[in-house]
Design an enzyme around this catalytic site. Structure first.
Site, short mmCIF file in Angstrom:
data_model
loop_
_atom_site.label_atom_id
_atom_site.label_comp_id
_atom_site.label_asym_id
_atom_site.label_seq_id
_atom_site.Cartn_x
_atom_site.Cartn_y
_atom_site.Cartn_z
N GLY A 1 0.73 -1.20 0.14
CA GLY A 1 0.12 -0.07 0.07
C GLY A 1 0.62 1.29 -0.05
N GLY B 1 4.64 -4.71 -5.04
CA GLY B 1 4.56 -3.59 -5.67
C GLY B 1 6.37 -3.05 -5.73
CG LEU C 1 6.80 1.97 -12.08
CD1 LEU C 1 5.62 2.65 -13.05
CD2 LEU C 1 6.73 0.55 -12.62
CG ASN C 2 9.08 0.91 -6.88
OD1 ASN C 2 7.95 0.50 -7.46
ND2 ASN C 2 9.92 0.18 -6.44
CE1 TYR C 3 11.03 6.32 -4.56
CE2 TYR C 3 12.55 7.77 -5.51
CZ TYR C 3 12.31 6.98 -4.39
OH TYR C 3 13.27 6.68 -3.76
#
Ligand SMILES: Cc1cc2nc3c(=O)[nH]c(=O)nc-3n(C[C@H](O)[C@H](O)[C@H](O)COP(=O)(O)OP(=O)(O)OC[C@H]3O[C@@H](n4cnc5c(N)ncnc54)[C@H](O)[C@@H]3O)c2cc1C
Length: 466
Positions: free
Chosen positions: A108, A154, A406-408
């Site tokens: 999340g 994720g 992408l993770n940000y």
């Protein structure tokens, strides 16, 4: 190992104990979904609808960005807190047959809430119950379930990095197998999914391709003692922290820094030796002596924030840095992380995984703006400030495309594009920022494995047919 895990996911057989509230209309898509689910899965207390008293508790359990914790934020029709693969399979099958979209959530932490917020009708597959970690010391590997404490689902699928990135690359550079449930509810491992899909989920964002249950990692060697430091330097109201971790002794580190970065004036007293596991607490800014059990505690509490990223290829002139500090002070609540690249990162080809930001990058910037007041006015002001700072940096960072991590996740990329532009063009805009030339291969894989675009979300990889 793979076969054992697959069968353990399949074999769980629990009694059906689903109370379907009478408040849900008997022919609504949700009711049809629930009926379908009860026919297709041995489910016990894994479904939460808004009629359950614990619905909001479960929904808010893994929601790092408080911006999405308001009464007006759109809510899912239901949350399926899957306990095994059969629950994931049934959710996919029943969501598909009832035209309901799914969102997949592990930790999340998604910066834009894409794992638990949407304007369309959706159900959440929540992975927090699928969270075991099996380590094979002899083989130097580990199977890590997507719902493990960090929220591996994720983090890994977005190309997650850690503090040993310059030595060993990203998490995805060390993933050797995975188990995924695809759009037809098949459970696949690396061999059965094939190398294209296995490539795509290691950095392309898992949620465009399937639900990843578990990852197999190649473990890396660390010395018994590492050295860390956190040197603070103040410039009027700006504080700079030089935080470092070295896989070796303090003596060796000091001599290397003296040679390559004498301006830091690093001293023996700035350095601390500790086993790798303790460095995880150090990075979380926990005081020395914090018990190791702390690593098992859920992550930091949720906050209001907006984050953006940039990649820097050339040194930023000193005068620009001075202006940047001044601008940051105006916003009051922003900090930046400058995350050095090079080392192992520059040796790995940009096409090796979907994560393309390899050789040629000096460092990545994360602009992180966090605040306390949750009023719409305050949120608007802070988000705008983040946009202004990033705009100011335009001449000094990557361009064509302006690269982003992408993770940000950043919903601004591809937003505000003229209305005559197709959905595919919008996707190409964020796709090129996150994946550069790898975007086209991701589209090909997507078109092959999920031609009906079942696994879609606000910034997913499109099929070729848009
Ligand atoms: C406090 C904090 C620290 C962070 N530090 C780092 C860091 O050091 N390094 C780094 O690389 N990143 C870091 N991040 C960013 C983080 O890696 C990303 O936000 C990542 O997407 C989080 O994964 P998650 O499972 O927790 O998030 P989620 O919100 O659950 O998911 C993120 C995305 O992945 C998809 N997804 C989740 N689980 C699955 C699954 N099982 N199968 C398929 N798709 C799935 C979701 O649908 C969503 O699109 C940090 C974030 C925070 C909030």
């Amino acid at each position: 190992m793979t076969t054992m895990r697959k069968s353990s996911f399949l074999l769980t057989a629990l009694t059906i104990l689903m109370s379907i509230s009478t408040a849900i209309s008997s022919h609504s898509p949700l009711q049809n979904f629930l009926t379908c689910f009860s026919h297709n899965s041995h489910a016990s207390k894994v479904i939460y609808t808004p009629n359950n008293t614990s619905f909001l508790t479960i929904l808010n359990k893994k929601m790092y960005n408080k911006k999405f914790q308001t009464p007006t934020t759109p809510k899912p029709l239901a949350i399926i807190a899957a306990k095994d693969a059969s629950h994931v399979q049934a959710t996919i099958k029943c969501a598909k047959s009832n035209n309901i979209q799914i969102r997949i959530r592990s930790g999340g932490h998604d910066y834009e809430g894409y794992s638990y917020v949407s304007d369309v009708s959706f159900v959440i597959i929540d992975m927090f119950n699928i969270n075991s970690v099996d380590i094979n010391l002899q083989e130097e590997t580990a199977w890590v379930d997507s719902g493990a404490t960090l929220g591996a689902g994720g983090h890994f699928s977005g190309g997650g990095y850690g503090n040993m990135m310059r030595k060993y690359g990203l998490s995805v550079d060390n993933i050797i197998d995975a188990i995924i449930v695809d759009a037809n509810s098949n459970i696949l491992d690396r061999k059965s999914m094939g190398e294209d899909l296995f490539w795509a989920i290691r950095g392309g964002g898992g949620a465009s391709f399937g639900v990843i249950l578990s990852w197999k990692l190649k473990l890396v060697q660390v010395p018994s003692q590492l050295t860390v430091f956190n040197v603070k330097r103040s410039k009027k109201v700006v504080q700079l922290n030089f935080i470092g971790q070295f896989l070796g002794t303090t003596e060796r580190l000091l001599s290397l820094i003296k040679e390559s970065f004498p301006e830091l004036n690093l001293k023996n007293s700035d350095c601390f030796s500790m086993p790798w596991i303790n460095t995880t607490l150090f990075w979380y800014d926990k005081p020395f002596g914090t018990p190791l059990e702390e690593v098992l505690v859920e992550g930091p509490p949720s906050i209001y924030f907006k984050s953006k990223s940039d990649y820097v290829k050339n040194p930023i002139p000193k005068v620009v840095i001075e202006s940047l500090w001044k601008k940051m002070i105006e916003g009051e609540t922003m900090y930046m992380d400058w995350n050095p690249y090079g080392g192992r990162m520059k040796e790995i080809l940009p096409s090796q995984t979907p994560f393309p930001h390899r050789a040629g990058n000096l460092f990545k910037i994360q602009y992180f703006n966090r605040w306390i007041d949750g009023s719409p006015e305050s949120i608007g002001r802070h988000v705008n400030f983040s946009r202004l700072i990033q705009k100011f940096m335009t001449p000094y960072v990557s361009s064509s495309p302006r690269e982003a991590f992408l993770n940000y996740r950043d919903a601004d990329i591809g937003a505000n594009i003229p209305s005559n532009i197709t959905k595919f063009d919008i996707a190409r805009t964020y796709g090129r920022s996150y994946f550069k030339a790898n975007f086209e291969r991701l589209v090909s894989v997507k078109t092959k494995v999920d031609p009906d675009d079942f696994f879609r979300y606000e910034q997913s990889i499109p099929t070729k047919t848009y």
